[in-house]
Design a protein around this motif. Structure first.
Motif, short mmCIF file in Angstrom:
data_model
loop_
_atom_site.label_atom_id
_atom_site.label_comp_id
_atom_site.label_asym_id
_atom_site.label_seq_id
_atom_site.Cartn_x
_atom_site.Cartn_y
_atom_site.Cartn_z
N VAL A 73 59.80 -34.28 83.25
CA VAL A 73 60.41 -33.22 84.06
C VAL A 73 61.93 -33.37 84.04
O VAL A 73 62.67 -32.41 83.78
N LEU A 74 62.41 -34.59 84.27
CA LEU A 74 63.86 -34.83 84.33
C LEU A 74 64.55 -34.48 83.02
O LEU A 74 65.71 -34.07 83.02
N SER A 75 63.83 -34.65 81.91
CA SER A 75 64.45 -34.43 80.60
C SER A 75 64.87 -32.98 80.39
O SER A 75 65.64 -32.67 79.49
N LYS A 76 64.39 -32.09 81.25
CA LYS A 76 64.72 -30.67 81.12
C LYS A 76 65.97 -30.30 81.93
O LYS A 76 66.52 -29.22 81.76
N LEU A 77 66.41 -31.20 82.81
CA LEU A 77 67.41 -30.80 83.80
C LEU A 77 68.87 -30.70 83.34
O LEU A 77 69.56 -29.77 83.74
N PRO A 78 69.40 -31.65 82.57
CA PRO A 78 70.86 -31.65 82.41
C PRO A 78 71.42 -30.50 81.58
O PRO A 78 72.58 -30.15 81.74
N TRP A 79 70.62 -29.92 80.70
CA TRP A 79 71.17 -29.11 79.61
C TRP A 79 71.85 -27.83 80.03
O TRP A 79 72.85 -27.44 79.42
N ASP A 80 71.35 -27.13 81.05
CA ASP A 80 72.02 -25.87 81.41
C ASP A 80 73.36 -26.14 82.12
O ASP A 80 74.09 -25.20 82.42
N GLY A 81 73.68 -27.42 82.33
CA GLY A 81 75.00 -27.75 82.88
C GLY A 81 76.04 -27.98 81.79
O GLY A 81 77.23 -28.07 82.06
N PHE A 82 75.58 -28.09 80.54
CA PHE A 82 76.53 -28.28 79.43
C PHE A 82 76.93 -26.93 78.86
O PHE A 82 76.54 -26.56 77.76
N VAL A 83 77.68 -26.18 79.66
CA VAL A 83 78.15 -24.87 79.20
C VAL A 83 79.67 -24.92 79.05
O VAL A 83 80.34 -25.74 79.69
N GLU A 84 80.19 -24.02 78.22
CA GLU A 84 81.59 -24.12 77.82
C GLU A 84 82.56 -23.93 78.99
O GLU A 84 83.69 -24.43 78.93
N THR A 85 82.12 -23.25 80.05
CA THR A 85 83.01 -23.08 81.20
C THR A 85 83.39 -24.43 81.83
O THR A 85 84.33 -24.50 82.60
N THR A 86 82.64 -25.48 81.49
CA THR A 86 82.91 -26.81 82.09
C THR A 86 83.82 -27.67 81.22
O THR A 86 84.08 -28.82 81.56
N LYS A 87 84.31 -27.13 80.11
CA LYS A 87 84.96 -28.03 79.15
C LYS A 87 86.26 -28.62 79.63
O LYS A 87 86.70 -29.64 79.12
N ASP A 88 86.90 -28.01 80.64
CA ASP A 88 88.16 -28.57 81.15
C ASP A 88 87.95 -29.45 82.38
O ASP A 88 88.89 -30.02 82.92
N SER A 91 85.04 -35.25 82.61
CA SER A 91 83.70 -35.81 82.55
C SER A 91 83.63 -36.71 81.33
O SER A 91 84.63 -36.90 80.64
N LYS A 92 82.46 -37.25 81.07
CA LYS A 92 82.31 -38.11 79.89
C LYS A 92 81.82 -37.35 78.67
O LYS A 92 81.54 -37.94 77.63
N ALA A 93 81.69 -36.05 78.80
CA ALA A 93 81.25 -35.25 77.65
C ALA A 93 82.42 -35.13 76.66
O ALA A 93 83.53 -34.76 77.04
N ARG A 94 82.19 -35.48 75.39
CA ARG A 94 83.26 -35.37 74.40
C ARG A 94 83.42 -33.92 73.96
O ARG A 94 82.50 -33.11 74.08
N PRO A 95 84.63 -33.57 73.45
CA PRO A 95 84.88 -32.18 73.02
C PRO A 95 83.88 -31.71 71.96
O PRO A 95 83.64 -30.51 71.82
N GLU A 96 83.26 -32.65 71.26
CA GLU A 96 82.27 -32.28 70.23
C GLU A 96 81.05 -31.56 70.82
O GLU A 96 80.34 -30.87 70.10
N VAL A 97 80.82 -31.74 72.13
CA VAL A 97 79.71 -31.00 72.75
C VAL A 97 79.91 -29.50 72.51
O VAL A 97 78.96 -28.76 72.27
N TRP A 98 81.17 -29.07 72.55
CA TRP A 98 81.45 -27.63 72.37
C TRP A 98 81.72 -27.30 70.91
O TRP A 98 81.30 -26.28 70.41
N SER A 99 82.45 -28.19 70.20
CA SER A 99 82.84 -27.87 68.82
C SER A 99 81.66 -28.03 67.86
O SER A 99 81.65 -27.45 66.78
N ASP A 100 80.68 -28.85 68.26
CA ASP A 100 79.50 -29.04 67.40
C ASP A 100 78.24 -28.82 68.24
O ASP A 100 77.34 -29.66 68.29
N ASN A 101 78.23 -27.68 68.95
CA ASN A 101 77.20 -27.44 69.94
C ASN A 101 75.78 -27.37 69.38
O ASN A 101 74.81 -27.78 70.03
N ALA A 102 75.65 -26.90 68.13
CA ALA A 102 74.31 -26.82 67.54
C ALA A 102 73.73 -28.21 67.39
O ALA A 102 72.55 -28.45 67.67
N LYS A 103 74.57 -29.15 66.96
CA LYS A 103 74.12 -30.53 66.80
C LYS A 103 73.75 -31.15 68.15
O LYS A 103 72.76 -31.87 68.27
#
Ligand code: HEC
Length: 152
Positions: A73-88, A91-103
């Motif tokens: 159940v928990l494995s489904k939770l974080p992903w809808d929070g990784f949206v581009e509006t949060t990039k500034d 956090s510990k998310a690297r810029p590659e989350v947005w630049s290489d989002n498909a990966k």
């Protein structure tokens, strides 16, 4: 009769209000907190079983059987929070989350599939469970290597 009609009208209005609240996009800093909370809870239920594949933690079948379905159940939770509006937001998310989002998304899918597989075999024999545990571990580490800052 009249009272009943009035009540159902109120229910419709309330229902519409709740729907809008659920679908409205949360503020970026809130989304970051929520996705980090999701990861933290994944860490909580993964921690006690994650070391069992390598033998770092003694094997405990009951603990796997309890934690694996929770992790699914928990494995489904974080992903809808990784949206581009949060990039500034810091956090510990690297810029590659947005630049290489498909990966990034592929890595997230891989983790969810591995966790679902673990939940499926979680009451099975030790060798099968251990191999499923080790698959999950690879998906956590693989994504963190590419997409998570080493230090804040
Ligand atoms: C698809 C990529 C991805 C996968 C798969 C993934 N993580 Fe993460 N994880 C991240 C990113 C990115 C962050 C940093 C998030 C942030 O700071 O907003 C993170 C943060 C965390 C944190 C720290 C939370 C915090 O508040 O600092 C923990 C604990 C964690 N992950 C555990 C896990 C475990 C355990 C697994 C595997 C079961 C896993 N993660 C799988 C990308 C991933």
């Amino acid at each position: 009769m009249h009272g009943k009609l009035l009540l159902s009208g109120v229910a419709v209005v309330l229902g519409a209000g709740y729907g809008a609240a659920v679908f409205a996009q949360a503020k970026p800093d809130v989304l970051v907190k929520q996705r980090q909370a999701g990861m933290t809870m994944i860490g909580k239920y993964w921690g006690p079983i994650g070391g069992m594949a390598s033998g770092k933690t003694p094997y405990n079948a009951e603990r796997v059987a309890r934690n694996a379905p929770i992790l699914e159940v928990l494995s489904k939770l974080p992903w809808d929070g990784f949206v581009e509006t949060t990039k500034d937001v810091k956090s510990k998310a690297r810029p590659e989350v947005w630049s290489d989002n498909a990966k990034f998304k592929t890595a997230a899918d891989r983790m969810q599939k591995a966790v679902a597989q673990l939940a499926k075999v979680s009451t099975g024999d030790e060798a099968t469970v251990k191999s499923a545990l080790s698959e999950v571990g690879k998906t956590c580490g693989g994504c963190h290597d590419d997409f998570r800052e080493k230090s804040r």
